[in-house]
Design a protein around this motif. Structure first.
Motif, PDB file in Angstrom:
ATOM      1  N   LEU A 128       0.745  -1.100   0.185  1.00 43.94           N
ATOM      2  CA  LEU A 128      -0.009  -0.043   0.062  1.00 43.94           C
ATOM      3  C   LEU A 128       0.990   1.332  -0.002  1.00 43.94           C
ATOM      4  O   LEU A 128       0.241   2.337  -0.276  1.00 43.94           O
ATOM      5  CB  LEU A 128      -1.054  -0.005   1.273  1.00 43.94           C
ATOM      6  N   THR A 188      -9.071  -0.490   6.378  1.00 42.91           N
ATOM      7  CA  THR A 188      -9.839   0.374   5.508  1.00 42.91           C
ATOM      8  C   THR A 188      -9.775   1.844   5.844  1.00 42.91           C
ATOM      9  O   THR A 188      -9.860   2.509   4.828  1.00 42.91           O
ATOM     10  CB  THR A 188     -11.327  -0.140   5.856  1.00 42.91           C
ATOM     11  N   LEU A 191      -7.020   3.319   3.849  1.00 42.25           N
ATOM     12  CA  LEU A 191      -7.197   3.371   2.273  1.00 42.25           C
ATOM     13  C   LEU A 191      -7.704   4.812   1.766  1.00 42.25           C
ATOM     14  O   LEU A 191      -7.948   5.141   0.644  1.00 42.25           O
ATOM     15  CB  LEU A 191      -7.976   2.207   1.982  1.00 42.25           C
ATOM     16  N   LYS A 194      -7.288   6.187  -1.765  1.00 41.70           N
ATOM     17  CA  LYS A 194      -7.095   5.103  -2.809  1.00 41.70           C
ATOM     18  C   LYS A 194      -7.967   5.090  -3.744  1.00 41.70           C
ATOM     19  O   LYS A 194      -8.946   5.214  -3.481  1.00 41.70           O
ATOM     20  CB  LYS A 194      -6.787   3.768  -2.177  1.00 41.70           C
ATOM     21  N   ARG A 199      -8.906  -0.420  -3.889  1.00 41.08           N
ATOM     22  CA  ARG A 199      -9.750  -0.638  -2.904  1.00 41.08           C
ATOM     23  C   ARG A 199     -10.298  -2.145  -3.013  1.00 41.08           C
ATOM     24  O   ARG A 199     -10.459  -2.900  -2.332  1.00 41.08           O
ATOM     25  CB  ARG A 199     -10.740   0.314  -2.776  1.00 41.08           C
ATOM     26  N   ILE A 202      -7.602  -4.719  -3.043  1.00 41.23           N
ATOM     27  CA  ILE A 202      -7.318  -4.919  -1.387  1.00 41.23           C
ATOM     28  C   ILE A 202      -8.464  -5.890  -0.731  1.00 41.23           C
ATOM     29  O   ILE A 202      -8.221  -6.613   0.093  1.00 41.23           O
ATOM     30  CB  ILE A 202      -7.173  -3.505  -0.757  1.00 41.23           C
TER      31      ILE A 202
END
Length: 295
Positions: A128, A188, A191, A194, A199, A202
């Motif tokens: 990430l 979460t 993120l 993103k 997402r 992921i």
């Protein structure tokens, strides 16, 4: 000269040792172990060879993933060798494979999981490319909890006494539940910013990881179910098969998905260098400070 291994394992803990495997049962475990070795070995090599196809900020994740598959390959070679020594061939092709003086050592798997499960979570965070503070916040929660989950599961694996097995199984489940919380709630939150495609990928990674991990407690519970099918030779084959397939999914397939995510983000970050942004379902490239320009 026969060699005897004295290690507390599932087999040695049992009063009713799995004294033999049929030729079909032996072949099933043999082939699944071979499949796991090939999958993990060549996934590790692939991940090392494709470093240049992703941006530098994502390469650490590929290196960690290749390391995970490499560690697992080593342990599967040990398991494979140990299995062949524990159940040597009989006098004919169809003869049963009787247990030798070399006990089958389930401890190899737990050593492997103790090393690779925390690293799987490290690669998930590394791909990430979060800020150092955000990465640290996640890792100090994920890594100790995953190591604790494996450590608490092993004492239950080496006993067939119902009470201790249930107790250790419940204890190992507590950090597992905590891991699910961190992966689906705290990760979460990290993120934000993103793209929808990142997402989505992921989310796929998390589902694969948790789904493959669910195989382990199911196999762990087999002896509690009783009966010759779950606790005898058939149960042994199911456990080894389930563990092997779950390891391929959680390490080899997971590593390939890590590469896909790293590749996707590289294209989004620097489309002129790593590909066409349209490769990512028409997603628009995002600006990244310090991104290189094509010459």
């Amino acid at each position: 000269m026969q060699r005897t291994i004295v290690i507390s394992t599932y087999a040695t803990a049992s009063k009713d040792l799995i004294s033999s495997l049929s030729s079909g049962q032996y072949a099933t475990v043999y082939n699944l172990l071979s499949f796991a070795i090939a999958s993990l070995l060549f996934t590790s090599l692939f991940l090392l060879l494709v470093q240049g196809r992703v941006a530098p900020r994502y390469r650490n994740a590929l290196i960690v993933s290749a390391t995970v598959c490499g560690i697992a390959t080593y342990h599967y070679f040990r398991i494979f060798s140990n299995f062949k020594e524990s159940y040597p061939a009989g006098s004919t092709v169809d003869s049963a494979h009787a247990l030798s003086a070399v006990q089958f050592n389930e401890g190899y798997r737990y050593v492997d999981w103790f090393l690779t499960v925390p690293l799987l979570l490290v690669e998930t965070v590394a791909v990430l490319a979060l800020t150092r503070a955000a990465s640290r916040h996640l890792l100090i929660r994920l890594v100790p909890a995953s190591a604790l989950m494996i450590a608490l599961g092993y004492p239950g694996e080496i006993t067939l006494s119902t009470g201790p097995r249930i107790i250790w199984g419940v204890l190992a489940t507590l950090p597992f539940i905590y891991l699910i919380y961190v992966l689906f709630v705290e990760l979460t939150r990290a993120l934000d910013g993103k793209t929808a495609e990142v997402r989505r990928q992921i989310s796929t990674l998390r589902v694969l990881l948790i789904g493959s991990w669910m195989v382990y407690p199911i196999a762990f519970a087999f002896p509690l179910l009783g009966g010759t099918f779950f606790s005898g030779a058939s149960g042994f084959v199911l456990r080894q098969g389930g563990y092997s397939i779950a390891d391929v999914l959680a390490k080899a397939l997971f590593g390939l998905l890590i590469f896909r995510l790293a590749r996707t983000q590289s294209i989004l970050d620097e489309p002129l260098i790593y590909g066409d942004a349209e490769d990512v379902h028409g997603a628009e490239p995002r600006a990244v400070p310090g991104a290189r320009k094509a010459t």
